[in-house]
Write a protein that holds these residues in place. Sequence first.
Motif, mmCIF file in Angstrom:
data_model
loop_
_atom_site.group_PDB
_atom_site.id
_atom_site.type_symbol
_atom_site.label_atom_id
_atom_site.label_comp_id
_atom_site.label_asym_id
_atom_site.label_seq_id
_atom_site.Cartn_x
_atom_site.Cartn_y
_atom_site.Cartn_z
ATOM 1 N N ALA A 71 -18.101 53.797 145.870
ATOM 2 C CA ALA A 71 -17.757 52.949 146.268
ATOM 3 C C ALA A 71 -18.146 52.564 147.706
ATOM 4 O O ALA A 71 -17.773 53.735 148.631
ATOM 5 N N GLU A 72 -18.427 51.545 148.098
ATOM 6 C CA GLU A 72 -18.882 51.131 149.470
ATOM 7 C C GLU A 72 -17.512 50.436 149.942
ATOM 8 O O GLU A 72 -16.943 50.031 149.443
ATOM 9 N N VAL A 73 -17.127 51.068 151.233
ATOM 10 C CA VAL A 73 -16.000 50.849 151.965
ATOM 11 C C VAL A 73 -15.994 50.500 153.374
ATOM 12 O O VAL A 73 -17.276 50.735 153.970
ATOM 13 N N GLU A 74 -14.925 49.659 153.798
ATOM 14 C CA GLU A 74 -14.955 49.157 155.220
ATOM 15 C C GLU A 74 -13.676 49.648 155.940
ATOM 16 O O GLU A 74 -12.684 49.454 155.262
ATOM 17 N N ILE A 75 -13.769 50.265 156.975
ATOM 18 C CA ILE A 75 -12.675 50.536 157.680
ATOM 19 C C ILE A 75 -11.778 49.630 158.263
ATOM 20 O O ILE A 75 -12.348 48.518 158.727
ATOM 21 N N LYS A 76 -10.544 49.542 157.891
ATOM 22 C CA LYS A 76 -9.579 48.468 158.197
ATOM 23 C C LYS A 76 -8.607 49.026 159.440
ATOM 24 O O LYS A 76 -8.265 48.378 160.279
ATOM 25 N N ALA A 77 -8.455 50.205 159.639
ATOM 26 C CA ALA A 77 -7.768 51.119 160.597
ATOM 27 C C ALA A 77 -8.113 52.714 160.760
ATOM 28 O O ALA A 77 -8.666 53.027 159.612
ATOM 29 N N GLU A 82 -10.930 49.617 152.934
ATOM 30 C CA GLU A 82 -10.939 48.690 151.703
ATOM 31 C C GLU A 82 -12.123 48.872 151.044
ATOM 32 O O GLU A 82 -13.139 48.867 151.507
ATOM 33 N N ILE A 83 -12.067 48.930 149.539
ATOM 34 C CA ILE A 83 -13.179 49.269 148.854
ATOM 35 C C ILE A 83 -13.805 47.716 148.534
ATOM 36 O O ILE A 83 -13.204 46.779 148.150
ATOM 37 N N LEU A 84 -15.224 47.766 149.019
ATOM 38 C CA LEU A 84 -15.963 46.443 148.887
ATOM 39 C C LEU A 84 -16.565 46.114 147.772
ATOM 40 O O LEU A 84 -16.758 45.026 147.009
ATOM 41 N N GLU A 135 -8.722 55.659 140.829
ATOM 42 C CA GLU A 135 -9.596 54.888 140.465
ATOM 43 C C GLU A 135 -10.310 53.935 141.417
ATOM 44 O O GLU A 135 -9.370 53.196 142.204
ATOM 45 N N LEU A 136 -11.526 54.101 141.597
ATOM 46 C CA LEU A 136 -12.347 53.177 142.687
ATOM 47 C C LEU A 136 -12.287 51.719 142.045
ATOM 48 O O LEU A 136 -13.139 51.319 141.258
ATOM 49 N N ILE A 137 -11.402 50.845 142.536
ATOM 50 C CA ILE A 137 -11.455 49.376 142.159
ATOM 51 C C ILE A 137 -11.679 48.447 143.411
ATOM 52 O O ILE A 137 -10.615 48.767 144.357
ATOM 53 N N VAL A 138 -12.598 47.419 143.293
ATOM 54 C CA VAL A 138 -12.748 46.675 144.421
ATOM 55 C C VAL A 138 -11.363 45.887 144.898
ATOM 56 O O VAL A 138 -10.692 45.561 143.966
ATOM 57 N N GLY A 139 -11.119 45.863 146.023
ATOM 58 C CA GLY A 139 -9.940 45.243 146.691
ATOM 59 C C GLY A 139 -9.113 46.270 147.143
ATOM 60 O O GLY A 139 -8.124 46.045 147.843
ATOM 61 N N ASN A 140 -9.132 47.282 146.309
ATOM 62 C CA ASN A 140 -7.964 48.443 146.758
ATOM 63 C C ASN A 140 -8.173 48.830 148.135
ATOM 64 O O ASN A 140 -9.165 49.033 148.615
ATOM 65 N N SER A 141 -7.047 49.094 148.628
ATOM 66 C CA SER A 141 -7.041 49.922 149.920
ATOM 67 C C SER A 141 -6.483 51.371 149.976
ATOM 68 O O SER A 141 -5.868 51.514 148.947
ATOM 69 N N ILE A 142 -7.252 52.236 150.571
ATOM 70 C CA ILE A 142 -6.892 53.667 150.297
ATOM 71 C C ILE A 142 -6.787 53.970 151.924
ATOM 72 O O ILE A 142 -7.665 53.565 153.042
#
Length: 77
Positions: free
Chosen positions: A55-61, A70-72, A15-22
Amino acid sequence: MRLHRFYISPEITGELIVGNSIETTEEELVHQLKDVFRFEVGNRFVIFNGSGIEAEVEIKAINKKLVSFEILKTMNG
């Protein structure tokens, strides 16, 4: 600025939820992000899993075998 969009299977995204890391080790996607688009930590893009939500995401690694992001924010597709 328009963000690139990438399909990620529901098994990975859940599920695409803000704050989740994938994290994904899916070879083709990791190759596209790292070697084709040359994305780095901090780059943003949009993912979708075919459920009608994006979902808009940002690369953490990112490395040769794994991308973690992380889902923004989520958006209706």
